[in-house]
Motif scaffolding. Structure first.
Motif, PDB file in Angstrom:
ATOM      1  N   SER A 256       0.832  -1.205   0.000  1.00  9.52           N
ATOM      2  CA  SER A 256       0.000   0.000   0.000  1.00  9.52           C
ATOM      3  C   SER A 256       0.865   1.253   0.000  1.00  9.52           C
ATOM      4  O   SER A 256       0.597   2.207  -0.748  1.00  9.52           O
ATOM      5  N   ILE A 257       1.907   1.260   0.831  1.00  7.71           N
ATOM      6  CA  ILE A 257       2.807   2.406   0.886  1.00  7.71           C
ATOM      7  C   ILE A 257       3.507   2.591  -0.456  1.00  7.71           C
ATOM      8  O   ILE A 257       3.657   3.715  -0.946  1.00  7.71           O
ATOM      9  N   SER A 258       3.903   1.490  -1.076  1.00  7.45           N
ATOM     10  CA  SER A 258       4.557   1.559  -2.383  1.00  7.45           C
ATOM     11  C   SER A 258       3.630   2.170  -3.424  1.00  7.45           C
ATOM     12  O   SER A 258       4.047   3.003  -4.241  1.00  7.45           O
ATOM     13  N   ASP A 259       2.354   1.785  -3.405  1.00 10.92           N
ATOM     14  CA  ASP A 259       1.376   2.320  -4.358  1.00 10.92           C
ATOM     15  C   ASP A 259       1.135   3.808  -4.117  1.00 10.92           C
ATOM     16  O   ASP A 259       1.090   4.605  -5.059  1.00 10.92           O
ATOM     17  N   LEU A 260       0.989   4.183  -2.844  1.00 13.40           N
ATOM     18  CA  LEU A 260       0.693   5.582  -2.523  1.00 13.40           C
ATOM     19  C   LEU A 260       1.892   6.485  -2.807  1.00 13.40           C
ATOM     20  O   LEU A 260       1.713   7.657  -3.161  1.00 13.40           O
ATOM     21  N   ARG A 261       3.087   5.971  -2.647  1.00 13.31           N
ATOM     22  CA  ARG A 261       4.285   6.786  -2.874  1.00 13.31           C
ATOM     23  C   ARG A 261       4.326   7.334  -4.300  1.00 13.31           C
ATOM     24  O   ARG A 261       4.857   8.423  -4.540  1.00 13.31           O
ATOM     25  N   VAL A 262       3.761   6.608  -5.232  1.00 14.44           N
ATOM     26  CA  VAL A 262       3.772   7.033  -6.635  1.00 14.44           C
ATOM     27  C   VAL A 262       3.005   8.341  -6.813  1.00 14.44           C
ATOM     28  O   VAL A 262       3.310   9.136  -7.707  1.00 14.44           O
ATOM     29  N   ILE A 263       2.028   8.595  -5.971  1.00 11.97           N
ATOM     30  CA  ILE A 263       1.195   9.797  -6.109  1.00 11.97           C
ATOM     31  C   ILE A 263       2.015  11.071  -5.976  1.00 11.97           C
ATOM     32  O   ILE A 263       1.736  12.078  -6.633  1.00 11.97           O
ATOM     33  N   GLY A 264       3.037  11.028  -5.108  1.00 12.02           N
ATOM     34  CA  GLY A 264       3.882  12.211  -4.931  1.00 12.02           C
ATOM     35  C   GLY A 264       3.519  12.985  -3.675  1.00 12.02           C
ATOM     36  O   GLY A 264       2.350  13.050  -3.275  1.00 12.02           O
ATOM     37  N   LYS A 265       4.526  13.571  -3.046  1.00 11.35           N
ATOM     38  CA  LYS A 265       4.333  14.218  -1.747  1.00 11.35           C
ATOM     39  C   LYS A 265       3.398  15.423  -1.812  1.00 11.35           C
ATOM     40  O   LYS A 265       2.630  15.667  -0.885  1.00 11.35           O
ATOM     41  N   GLU A 266       3.456  16.184  -2.886  1.00  9.01           N
ATOM     42  CA  GLU A 266       2.632  17.392  -2.960  1.00  9.01           C
ATOM     43  C   GLU A 266       1.148  17.057  -2.884  1.00  9.01           C
ATOM     44  O   GLU A 266       0.400  17.662  -2.102  1.00  9.01           O
ATOM     45  N   GLN A 267       0.706  16.094  -3.687  1.00 10.85           N
ATOM     46  CA  GLN A 267      -0.698  15.688  -3.653  1.00 10.85           C
ATOM     47  C   GLN A 267      -1.037  15.023  -2.327  1.00 10.85           C
ATOM     48  O   GLN A 267      -2.107  15.236  -1.755  1.00 10.85           O
ATOM     49  N   LEU A 268      -0.117  14.209  -1.814  1.00  9.00           N
ATOM     50  CA  LEU A 268      -0.352  13.521  -0.555  1.00  9.00           C
ATOM     51  C   LEU A 268      -0.503  14.505   0.606  1.00  9.00           C
ATOM     52  O   LEU A 268      -1.340  14.296   1.498  1.00  9.00           O
ATOM     53  N   LYS A 269       0.287  15.569   0.603  1.00  6.17           N
ATOM     54  CA  LYS A 269       0.166  16.580   1.662  1.00  6.17           C
ATOM     55  C   LYS A 269      -1.211  17.234   1.626  1.00  6.17           C
ATOM     56  O   LYS A 269      -1.832  17.459   2.664  1.00  6.17           O
ATOM     57  N   SER A 270      -1.681  17.545   0.424  1.00  5.08           N
ATOM     58  CA  SER A 270      -3.009  18.134   0.274  1.00  5.08           C
ATOM     59  C   SER A 270      -4.084  17.168   0.750  1.00  5.08           C
ATOM     60  O   SER A 270      -5.021  17.554   1.464  1.00  5.08           O
ATOM     61  N   ASP A 271      -3.946  15.901   0.390  1.00  8.36           N
ATOM     62  CA  ASP A 271      -4.928  14.890   0.791  1.00  8.36           C
ATOM     63  C   ASP A 271      -4.891  14.668   2.302  1.00  8.36           C
ATOM     64  O   ASP A 271      -5.942  14.501   2.935  1.00  8.36           O
ATOM     65  N   TRP A 272      -3.688  14.667   2.892  1.00 11.16           N
ATOM     66  CA  TRP A 272      -3.564  14.484   4.335  1.00 11.16           C
ATOM     67  C   TRP A 272      -4.323  15.577   5.083  1.00 11.16           C
ATOM     68  O   TRP A 272      -5.052  15.306   6.039  1.00 11.16           O
ATOM     69  N   ASP A 273      -4.173  16.815   4.621  1.00 15.50           N
ATOM     70  CA  ASP A 273      -4.852  17.944   5.266  1.00 15.50           C
ATOM     71  C   ASP A 273      -6.371  17.765   5.240  1.00 15.50           C
ATOM     72  O   ASP A 273      -7.056  17.983   6.246  1.00 15.50           O
ATOM     73  N   GLN A 274      -6.886  17.344   4.095  1.00 19.26           N
ATOM     74  CA  GLN A 274      -8.342  17.232   3.963  1.00 19.26           C
ATOM     75  C   GLN A 274      -8.893  16.032   4.719  1.00 19.26           C
ATOM     76  O   GLN A 274      -9.968  16.117   5.318  1.00 19.26           O
ATOM     77  N   ILE A 275      -8.151  14.917   4.707  1.00 20.31           N
ATOM     78  CA  ILE A 275      -8.610  13.739   5.459  1.00 20.31           C
ATOM     79  C   ILE A 275      -8.529  14.014   6.957  1.00 20.31           C
ATOM     80  O   ILE A 275      -9.415  13.623   7.722  1.00 20.31           O
ATOM     81  N   ASN A 276      -7.478  14.700   7.377  1.00 23.12           N
ATOM     82  CA  ASN A 276      -7.351  15.056   8.788  1.00 23.12           C
ATOM     83  C   ASN A 276      -8.498  15.957   9.228  1.00 23.12           C
ATOM     84  O   ASN A 276      -9.019  15.831  10.349  1.00 23.12           O
ATOM     85  N   GLU A 277      -8.915  16.851   8.333  1.00 23.44           N
ATOM     86  CA  GLU A 277     -10.038  17.725   8.643  1.00 23.44           C
ATOM     87  C   GLU A 277     -11.316  16.908   8.846  1.00 23.44           C
ATOM     88  O   GLU A 277     -12.112  17.181   9.748  1.00 23.44           O
ATOM     89  N   ILE A 278     -11.507  15.895   8.006  1.00 28.14           N
ATOM     90  CA  ILE A 278     -12.672  15.016   8.143  1.00 28.14           C
ATOM     91  C   ILE A 278     -12.618  14.285   9.491  1.00 28.14           C
ATOM     92  O   ILE A 278     -13.628  14.192  10.206  1.00 28.14           O
ATOM     93  N   LEU A 279     -11.441  13.792   9.849  1.00 25.95           N
ATOM     94  CA  LEU A 279     -11.277  13.065  11.104  1.00 25.95           C
ATOM     95  C   LEU A 279     -11.575  13.972  12.302  1.00 25.95           C
ATOM     96  O   LEU A 279     -12.236  13.542  13.255  1.00 25.95           O
ATOM     97  N   GLU A 280     -11.098  15.196  12.235  1.00 26.08           N
ATOM     98  CA  GLU A 280     -11.338  16.134  13.330  1.00 26.08           C
ATOM     99  C   GLU A 280     -12.824  16.453  13.471  1.00 26.08           C
ATOM    100  O   GLU A 280     -13.350  16.589  14.583  1.00 26.08           O
ATOM    101  N   GLU A 281     -13.515  16.562  12.327  1.00 25.84           N
ATOM    102  CA  GLU A 281     -14.943  16.840  12.367  1.00 25.84           C
ATOM    103  C   GLU A 281     -15.717  15.681  12.986  1.00 25.84           C
ATOM    104  O   GLU A 281     -16.723  15.868  13.670  1.00 25.84           O
ATOM    105  N   GLU A 282     -15.229  14.445  12.745  1.00 26.82           N
ATOM    106  CA  GLU A 282     -15.897  13.267  13.301  1.00 26.82           C
ATOM    107  C   GLU A 282     -15.755  13.214  14.813  1.00 26.82           C
ATOM    108  O   GLU A 282     -16.588  12.625  15.511  1.00 26.82           O
ATOM    109  N   LYS A 283     -14.686  13.836  15.331  1.00 24.23           N
ATOM    110  CA  LYS A 283     -14.439  13.798  16.776  1.00 24.23           C
ATOM    111  C   LYS A 283     -15.313  14.801  17.520  1.00 24.23           C
ATOM    112  O   LYS A 283     -15.474  14.716  18.732  1.00 24.23           O
TER     113      LYS A 283
END
Length: 222
Positions: free
Chosen positions: A194-221
């Motif tokens: 899974s990590i190998s597959d996700l690494r292909v996406i690239g850090k820039e997109q992953l950073k953006s996705d991390w921010d938005q998923i983290n926001e969803i997680l915070e809202e759930e709390k």
């Protein structure tokens, strides 16, 4: 385009046309840049279920770059719930999957097999039964979250965030140590792929996705 790559593209296009003979190459300076025409869709019993007029545009970076599909016959309602835009452009998969395919390389033949034909067949099924033949990607960012859930094989957003953060921080793991997901399974048998597959996406997109998923997680709390 270098001769070797051009030859590969030409053979690729020929293979598609053999399968879908009503499609014709779109040419620019003697280089195939797309395909346009009628494509017939058949079921598993080889019975024709429908036909669409389409246009597929190739990436100039072939075989890297993700092709695009446009439905020209206007048989598919221009509704976002049908994964199609007003101009006929079709959303055949989520952005992250497109990035992975683009970087790893995708032939036109496989694009038709894995994306074009299933997308159009699913549209026919929806028109007949009012539902998709298989699970569809959700809309907007929910669909991208769904991609991460499927890739990490986890619906736990905290696990998904950990996986993304590992790549962003360039964290190294021994293949034989226990996985970060607390499964008590060795990393190599758990989330290494899974990590190998996700690494292909690239850090820039992953950073953006991390921010938005983290926001969803915070809202759930809350």
């Amino acid at each position: 385009m270098k001769n070797k790559k051009l030859k590969a593209l030409e053979l690729d296009v020929e293979a598609v046309v053999r399968t879908h003979p009503e499609l014709e190459p779109l040419m620019y300076k003697n280089i195939p840049v797309g395909l346009e025409g009628i494509i017939d869709i058949f079921d598993l019993d080889d019975v024709k279920r429908g036909s669409f007029q389409i246009q597929v545009d190739f990436s100039a970076r072939y075989p890297n770059g993700f092709p695009s599909l446009r439905e020209l016959s206007k048989l598919i309602p221009r509704e976002i719930d049908r994964h199609i835009y007003d101009n006929g452009n079709c959303c055949v998969t989520v952005l992250q999957k497109q990035i992975i395919e683009s970087k790893r390389g995708i032939t036109i033949e496989r694009y038709f097999k894995d994306y074009v034909v299933p997308f159009l067949a699913n549209q026919i099924h929806f028109e007949e039964y009012g539902k998709w033949a298989n699970e569809e990607y959700k809309h907007g960012y929910a669909g991208q979250v769904q991609f991460y859930q499927e890739t990490t094989k986890s619906t736990d957003l905290s696990i998904i965030l950990k996986a993304i953060k590992i790549i962003i921080d360039s964290t190294k793991f021994s293949r034989n140590e226990k996985c970060f997901c607390n499964s008590e399974i060795k990393y190599k048998k758990c989330h290494e792929q899974s990590i190998s597959d996700l690494r292909v996406i690239g850090k820039e997109q992953l950073k953006s996705d991390w921010d938005q998923i983290n926001e969803i997680l915070e809202e759930e709390k809350i």
